[in-house]
Motif scaffolding. Sequence first.
Motif, PDB file in Angstrom:
ATOM      1  N   TRP A  50     -55.079  15.825 -23.004  1.00 17.46           N
ATOM      2  CA  TRP A  50     -56.198  16.585 -22.770  1.00 17.46           C
ATOM      3  C   TRP A  50     -57.280  16.971 -23.959  1.00 17.46           C
ATOM      4  O   TRP A  50     -57.273  15.813 -25.339  1.00 17.46           O
ATOM      5  CB  TRP A  50     -55.509  18.910 -23.128  1.00 17.46           C
ATOM      6  N   PHE A  51     -58.723  17.048 -24.089  1.00 21.54           N
ATOM      7  CA  PHE A  51     -59.630  17.289 -25.339  1.00 21.54           C
ATOM      8  C   PHE A  51     -59.269  18.545 -25.636  1.00 21.54           C
ATOM      9  O   PHE A  51     -59.156  19.616 -24.552  1.00 21.54           O
ATOM     10  CB  PHE A  51     -61.025  17.130 -24.117  1.00 21.54           C
ATOM     11  N   SER A  52     -59.441  18.855 -26.708  1.00 22.01           N
ATOM     12  CA  SER A  52     -59.086  20.519 -27.198  1.00 22.01           C
ATOM     13  C   SER A  52     -61.003  20.268 -28.729  1.00 22.01           C
ATOM     14  O   SER A  52     -60.518  19.862 -29.199  1.00 22.01           O
ATOM     15  CB  SER A  52     -58.630  20.475 -28.180  1.00 22.01           C
ATOM     16  N   PRO A  53     -62.091  21.354 -27.789  1.00 15.49           N
ATOM     17  CA  PRO A  53     -61.435  22.136 -26.529  1.00 15.49           C
ATOM     18  C   PRO A  53     -62.093  21.269 -24.974  1.00 15.49           C
ATOM     19  O   PRO A  53     -62.258  20.940 -25.319  1.00 15.49           O
ATOM     20  CB  PRO A  53     -62.745  23.278 -26.806  1.00 15.49           C
ATOM     21  N   ARG A  54     -61.925  21.630 -23.992  1.00 10.99           N
ATOM     22  CA  ARG A  54     -61.509  21.575 -22.748  1.00 10.99           C
ATOM     23  C   ARG A  54     -62.873  22.149 -22.276  1.00 10.99           C
ATOM     24  O   ARG A  54     -63.703  21.156 -21.809  1.00 10.99           O
ATOM     25  CB  ARG A  54     -60.532  21.778 -22.248  1.00 10.99           C
ATOM     26  N   GLY A  55     -63.762  22.765 -22.756  1.00 11.07           N
ATOM     27  CA  GLY A  55     -65.180  22.919 -22.979  1.00 11.07           C
ATOM     28  C   GLY A  55     -65.548  24.119 -23.521  1.00 11.07           C
ATOM     29  O   GLY A  55     -65.465  24.392 -24.404  1.00 11.07           O
TER      30      GLY A  55
END
Length: 176
Positions: A50-55
């Motif tokens: 995942w990317f952190s943060p995703r948004g």
Amino acid sequence: MKTVTDEGRRRFLQASGGLLLVAMACPRPAGANEVIDITLAGSGNGAHVWFSPRGLLIKRGQIIRWINREAGNVHTSTAYHPDCHDKPLRIPRGAQPWDSGYLLPGESFSITFDTPGVYDYFCVPHEHAGMVGRIIVDAPDADALAQRQASDAKLPPAARDGFVPVEQIMKAREVD
Ligand SMILES: [Cu+2]
């Protein structure tokens, strides 16, 4: 998106050799303003990435730096754009696309966002696992909703379902 100067690009291309065609299709600009980090992360066994943060909601002129913090995995940050792996356009019309190339553990990649709107991006090896992110610069652009509606069906289901809704990002500014 800030573009690199011709001189800078030429030096980069000379230094990167075989990456020339990729670099020309998807330049790697960099800037020098406020830097905000997005972590490229994973569970280590490949089950979750995942990317952190995703948004994330940012302001025009701010720099995003993606950093690979997963010890045993490579990731990319790559814009949804026809110039990047022939993907549908999901960044503001006229904005510069980007492709970090493979980031090894500890490596990072930065770009400056100068055009308002919604930017959707993905990780090349993990798009099918739903490793996608969304950055909004200032506010959604007029084309953003139509872009999503036109291309949702062309994305892997996990990627399509992985985006944080625009309204949620506008409200919370940062969503993990
Ligand atoms: Cu990845």
